[in-house]
Design a protein around this motif. Structure first.
Motif, PDB file in Angstrom:
ATOM      1  N   VAL A   7       0.737  -0.931   0.109  1.00 54.89           N
ATOM      2  CA  VAL A   7       0.080  -0.028  -0.239  1.00 54.89           C
ATOM      3  C   VAL A   7       1.218   1.120   0.103  1.00 54.89           C
ATOM      4  N   GLY A   8       2.026   0.729   0.362  1.00 56.53           N
ATOM      5  CA  GLY A   8       3.124   2.144   0.218  1.00 56.53           C
ATOM      6  C   GLY A   8       4.287   1.819   0.679  1.00 56.53           C
ATOM      7  N   VAL A   9       5.297   2.918  -0.160  1.00 55.19           N
ATOM      8  CA  VAL A   9       6.720   2.922   0.264  1.00 55.19           C
ATOM      9  C   VAL A   9       7.406   4.449   0.690  1.00 55.19           C
ATOM     10  N   ILE A  10       8.103   3.534   2.628  1.00 54.13           N
ATOM     11  CA  ILE A  10       8.604   4.695   2.891  1.00 54.13           C
ATOM     12  C   ILE A  10       9.387   5.589   1.976  1.00 54.13           C
ATOM     13  N   THR A  11       9.020   6.551   1.732  1.00 55.80           N
ATOM     14  CA  THR A  11      10.349   7.707   0.527  1.00 55.80           C
ATOM     15  C   THR A  11      11.637   7.879   2.137  1.00 55.80           C
ATOM     16  N   THR A  12      11.215   8.678   2.858  1.00 61.30           N
ATOM     17  CA  THR A  12      12.232   9.153   3.888  1.00 61.30           C
ATOM     18  C   THR A  12      10.920   9.780   5.192  1.00 61.30           C
ATOM     19  N   LYS A  21       7.333  10.072   5.169  1.00 58.88           N
ATOM     20  CA  LYS A  21       6.934  10.137   4.298  1.00 58.88           C
ATOM     21  C   LYS A  21       6.308   8.735   3.624  1.00 58.88           C
ATOM     22  N   VAL A  22       4.999   8.698   2.680  1.00 57.02           N
ATOM     23  CA  VAL A  22       5.209   7.069   1.964  1.00 57.02           C
ATOM     24  C   VAL A  22       4.447   7.752   1.007  1.00 57.02           C
ATOM     25  N   TYR A  23       5.313   7.022   0.018  1.00 59.57           N
ATOM     26  CA  TYR A  23       4.540   7.210  -1.235  1.00 59.57           C
ATOM     27  C   TYR A  23       3.335   6.363  -1.446  1.00 59.57           C
ATOM     28  N   PRO A  24       2.127   6.654  -1.464  1.00 67.42           N
ATOM     29  CA  PRO A  24       0.976   5.416  -1.651  1.00 67.42           C
ATOM     30  C   PRO A  24       1.189   4.869  -3.193  1.00 67.42           C
ATOM     31  N   THR A  25       1.150   3.574  -2.888  1.00 67.60           N
ATOM     32  CA  THR A  25       0.955   2.161  -3.577  1.00 67.60           C
ATOM     33  C   THR A  25      -0.285   2.214  -3.906  1.00 67.60           C
ATOM     34  N   THR A  26      -1.513   2.657  -3.806  1.00 71.22           N
ATOM     35  CA  THR A  26      -2.856   2.433  -3.667  1.00 71.22           C
ATOM     36  C   THR A  26      -3.409   3.067  -3.960  1.00 71.22           C
ATOM     37  N   PHE A  32      -5.304   4.642   3.940  1.00 74.27           N
ATOM     38  CA  PHE A  32      -4.720   4.718   5.498  1.00 74.27           C
ATOM     39  C   PHE A  32      -5.482   5.178   6.311  1.00 74.27           C
ATOM     40  N   GLU A  33      -6.253   5.806   6.819  1.00 75.24           N
ATOM     41  CA  GLU A  33      -6.772   6.395   8.188  1.00 75.24           C
ATOM     42  C   GLU A  33      -7.739   5.447   8.637  1.00 75.24           C
ATOM     43  N   ASP A  34      -7.905   4.222   7.626  1.00 75.97           N
ATOM     44  CA  ASP A  34      -8.884   3.383   8.154  1.00 75.97           C
ATOM     45  C   ASP A  34      -8.232   1.834   8.638  1.00 75.97           C
ATOM     46  N   LEU A  35      -6.989   2.242   8.066  1.00 76.13           N
ATOM     47  CA  LEU A  35      -5.877   1.382   8.789  1.00 76.13           C
ATOM     48  C   LEU A  35      -5.682   1.076  10.460  1.00 76.13           C
ATOM     49  N   THR A  36      -5.605   0.387  11.201  1.00 72.59           N
ATOM     50  CA  THR A  36      -5.047   0.416  12.888  1.00 72.59           C
ATOM     51  C   THR A  36      -3.202  -0.342  12.702  1.00 72.59           C
ATOM     52  N   TYR A  37      -3.184  -1.089  11.907  1.00 69.03           N
ATOM     53  CA  TYR A  37      -2.301  -1.289  11.366  1.00 69.03           C
ATOM     54  C   TYR A  37      -1.494  -1.428  10.503  1.00 69.03           C
ATOM     55  N   ILE A  38      -0.244  -1.539  10.503  1.00 69.63           N
ATOM     56  CA  ILE A  38       0.024  -1.899   9.158  1.00 69.63           C
ATOM     57  C   ILE A  38       1.692  -2.621   8.996  1.00 69.63           C
ATOM     58  N   LEU A  39       2.821  -3.655   7.457  1.00 73.81           N
ATOM     59  CA  LEU A  39       3.134  -4.062   7.475  1.00 73.81           C
ATOM     60  C   LEU A  39       3.758  -3.529   7.033  1.00 73.81           C
ATOM     61  N   LEU A  40       5.643  -3.617   8.147  1.00 74.86           N
ATOM     62  CA  LEU A  40       6.985  -3.126   7.224  1.00 74.86           C
ATOM     63  C   LEU A  40       7.591  -4.085   7.037  1.00 74.86           C
ATOM     64  N   ASP A  41       8.089  -4.161   5.544  1.00 73.17           N
ATOM     65  CA  ASP A  41       8.761  -4.983   5.493  1.00 73.17           C
ATOM     66  C   ASP A  41      10.724  -4.334   6.162  1.00 73.17           C
ATOM     67  N   ARG A  55      -1.670  11.570   8.372  1.00 75.50           N
ATOM     68  CA  ARG A  55      -1.430  13.141   7.605  1.00 75.50           C
ATOM     69  C   ARG A  55      -1.270  13.684   5.588  1.00 75.50           C
ATOM     70  N   TYR A  56      -1.675  14.272   5.128  1.00 76.00           N
ATOM     71  CA  TYR A  56      -1.161  14.242   4.293  1.00 76.00           C
ATOM     72  C   TYR A  56      -0.351  15.681   3.664  1.00 76.00           C
TER      73      TYR A  56
END
Length: 168
Positions: A7-12, A21-26, A32-41, A55-56
């Motif tokens: 759903v995204g990539v951390i840019t910086t 700062k996340v570049y959304p790939t969705t 993202f407002e509807d998610l309580t957690y996310i999985l980081l590779d 925030r945006y």
């Protein structure tokens, strides 16, 4: 089928308090407002991070994770992907597919002959373009339109296409 969807990539990093700062790939950055957690590779494993604040900023999503309060805690993960499990994926409409389900799909022509393998999806303003690797023509770009894409079977991992004149 993939169990995880990017759903995204951390840019910086953003500031010094551990925000990223996340570049959304969705298609919908506001998901993202509807998610309580996310999985980081992390590169070694998937790490579950609880989302504290969203925030945006321009085309980016600024995320703050719970218990990540320092820039040094998150900086090593620049360029890393963020995922959700399929159960938290946005429901699809008819004739929509997750890109992860299309990658490496076997592509056949209408006559049943093998054409190639779908290697990538380019998202353009008008319609997506499927990048297909073929034995006979090398890389072929096929627009994801009804005139070209005749059938997609995610379960079987196959796609049937009509090759418009001039595409090869």
């Amino acid at each position: 089928m993939e169990d995880l969807l990017q759903v995204g990539v951390i840019t910086t990093t953003h500031g010094i308090r551990g925000e990223v700062k996340v570049y959304p790939t969705t298609d919908d950055a506001h998901r993202f407002e509807d998610l309580t957690y996310i999985l980081l590779d992390t590169g070694k494993e998937l790490c579950e991070l609880e989302i504290e604040k969203v925030r945006y900023f321009k085309q980016f999503v600024i995320l703050k994770f719970k218990d990540v309060d320092n820039i040094n805690d998150i900086e090593p993960y620049k360029g890393r992907s963020l995922y959700v499990t399929r159960e938290f994926a946005v429901p699809l409409k008819e004739n929509e597919y997750y890109i992860a389900d299309l990658i490496d799909m076997k592509v056949f022509l209408e006559d049943g002959s093998f054409f190639g393998t779908l290697k990538d999806v380019m998202e353009t303003g008008a319609n997506d373009v499927y990048v297909m690797q073929t034995e006979a023509f090398g890389e072929v770009l096929v627009p994801a339109i009804k005139d070209c894409i005749k059938a997609v079977d995610v379960e079987q991992g196959t796609m049937t296409i009509h090759l418009l004149e001039g595409l090869c």
